[in-house]
Write an enzyme that holds these catalytic residues in place. Structure first.
Site, short mmCIF file in Angstrom:
data_model
loop_
_atom_site.label_atom_id
_atom_site.label_comp_id
_atom_site.label_asym_id
_atom_site.label_seq_id
_atom_site.Cartn_x
_atom_site.Cartn_y
_atom_site.Cartn_z
N HIS A 154 0.80 -1.16 -0.05
CA HIS A 154 0.09 -0.03 -0.08
C HIS A 154 0.85 1.23 0.14
O HIS A 154 0.43 2.38 -0.25
CB HIS A 154 -1.02 -0.09 1.18
CG HIS A 154 -2.12 -0.99 0.96
ND1 HIS A 154 -3.38 -0.68 0.94
CD2 HIS A 154 -1.92 -2.46 1.26
CE1 HIS A 154 -4.18 -1.62 0.73
NE2 HIS A 154 -3.22 -2.76 1.35
N ASP A 362 3.62 9.15 -0.98
CA ASP A 362 2.39 8.41 -0.64
C ASP A 362 2.21 7.31 -1.85
O ASP A 362 2.34 7.73 -2.85
CB ASP A 362 1.22 9.38 -0.48
CG ASP A 362 0.31 8.77 0.61
OD1 ASP A 362 0.31 7.73 1.06
OD2 ASP A 362 -0.43 9.51 0.86
#
Length: 469
Positions: A154, A362
């Site tokens: 992730h 991110d």
């Protein structure tokens, strides 16, 4: 149909309408809600005598266990969050390595694999999530588990030059090769992984696109995690009272609203964001008293020193900004350190004129997609998005900024607040097409389809052993 068995560091039973702390929890829950199965992992409890608990809600069985203080300190606080997290987010300066913590990380992964084995059926599909559990497939294989096992990362995957700052990087990356399929958020992440495998350990890219390294054959692919746009749109449109945080300007109208929602973390660029907002108010004083910024940042990992430091720094920045610019009837920045229900967040997103999403690095950042999906199609807001968020590869009609450019971010805020309705609608519609094409269902279905269909190539005699340089 085979069951889906999801393994993640934390297991978070989510009640409908309640906020979920991050994209992993939202994504995993929705994947299991569709297919049913087991969600297995740590309960979040730390005790001298850890207990295992089983709870079935609907078609999901939650199996959780506690950790000892030693396991928690070494596996979670230590190698996972003091070594892997900062390095995978390109923050070598904040990383530390301790050999005992790495051994604890491996030990807990092996323990969890042993706990999972009795729960498995032969045709179960096992889907492992995130950096806490990189060695999990190897631990399963050592126990004789032969089920299909996939892994999804992730967070970003760093360039080889960054990754090699981890002393046991070769040993750690070898464990990746026991998965049948490894999924990444972006092609940049996949290429960084592939670059490491081919350069550092002389792995081979096979003609069919699979990889062979350390005698294992596996696939790596790109599966950008998405959201459920129709569900978000419905929740955002139905929520009432969503303007309760915002005051009125001197003419009696509601002030324009900027919103950011992040877990409190140094990778999210919150300090840089606060400084950019202050610069915006200084460079464009005509916006003063007409705009308010809401930053929602629930605390996390509060027992990790780097997170204590970032919280203190943000409180200082927020206090400085408000102390210098506030007036009796205007507070420019609302900085909130608590979680809010999902329906409230979606309502706030719909009300906000700007979604301000500016991480320094991110994996995806689902807040960016949620903000867009929550908008009123007839009067949408503007997304200001960091180029270093995985979502920037898909949401190209956002105002893309560099979070290290304070003035550039201030200029983007001014441009967003002045943008015409026609341009806002064009940008919104383009981003919604991208969000619908790669929604949460597509993420789940594409990954599990590829995991089920992958057939490992026979190992050629010349690639039975591949050694690190």
């Amino acid at each position: 149909m085979s069951r889906l068995v999801v393994v993640s560091n934390r297991v978070a039973p989510i009640k409908e309408g309640k906020v979920a702390a991050g994209g992993l929890a939202v994504g995993v829950y929705d994947a299991l809600r569709q297919s049913g199965g087991i969600w297995f992992g740590w309960s979040g409890e730390v005790s001298a005598t850890p207990q295992t608990s089983t709870e079935t809600v609907g078609n999901i069985t939650y199996v959780t266990m506690g950790l000892t203080k030693r396991d928690y300190d070494q596996y979670y606080r230590g190698f996972s969050n003091a070594t892997l997290w900062p390095i995978f987010h390109y923050r070598i300066d904040l990383a530390r390595y301790n050999r005992e913590e790495y051994e604890g990380y491996r030990r807990v992964n092996a323990m969890l694999a042993e706990k999972l084995k009795p729960l498995l059926q032969p045709d179960d599909i096992i889907w492992i999530h995130d950096y806490h559990l990189i060695p999990f497939a190897e631990a399963c294989r050592m126990l004789g588990i032969r089920n299909r096992i996939g892994f999804f990362l992730h967070i970003p995957f760093p360039a080889p030059e960054i990754l090699t700052a981890i002393p046991p990087h070769n040993e750690l990356l070898k464990t990746f090769c026991y998965y049948d399929l490894i999924g990444f958020q972006t092609d940049t992440d996949r290429l960084a992984f592939q670059d490491y495998v081919t350069r550092e350990v002389r792995g081979i890219i096979e003609p069919d696109g699979s990889l062979t390294a350390y005698g294992q054959n596996f696939r790596a692919g790109v599966y950008p995690i998405g959201v459920m746009p129709d569900e978000i749109q419905q929740t955002a449109a139905s929520y009432r009272g969503r303007r309760q945080l915002i005051g009125r300007n001197s003419e009696g109208g509601l002030r324009q609203m900027i919103i950011s929602v992040d877990r409190l973390d140094y990778s999210k660029g919150l300090v840089e964001r606060f400084k950019a907002y202050e610069t915006f108010l200084d460079r464009y004083p005509e916006h003063r008293r007409n705009v308010e910024f809401i930053q929602i940042a629930p605390t996390s990992r509060s027992d990790v020193k780097t997170y204590q430091a970032i919280r203190q720094q943000l409180e200082s920045e927020a206090g400085h900004l408000n102390g210098r610019l506030s007036d009796l009837d205007w507070t420019p920045l609302h900085y909130l350190n608590k979680s809010h229900e999902r329906r409230i967040l979606m309502g706030l997103f719909r009300s906000a004129d700007i979604g301000f999403v500016t991480p320094l690095r991110d994996g995806m950042n689902l807040v960016a997609k949620e903000y867009v999906a929550a908008q009123d199609p007839n009067d949408p807001g503007v997304l200001v998005l960091s180029r270093f968020a995985g979502a920037a590869r898909e949401l190209t009609s956002a105002l893309i900024i560099n979070p290290y450019d304070t003035v550039g971010m201030a200029e983007a805020l001014d441009r967003a607040l002045r943008m015409s309705l026609a341009e806002r609608k064009d940008r919104y519609e383009h981003m919604m097409r991208a969000i619908r094409a790669a929604d949460l269902g597509a993420w789940r279905d594409n990954f599990l389809r590829d995991l089920r269909s992958f057939v490992s190539r026979p190992k050629a005699s010349g690639t039975a052993q591949v050694f690190a340089l």
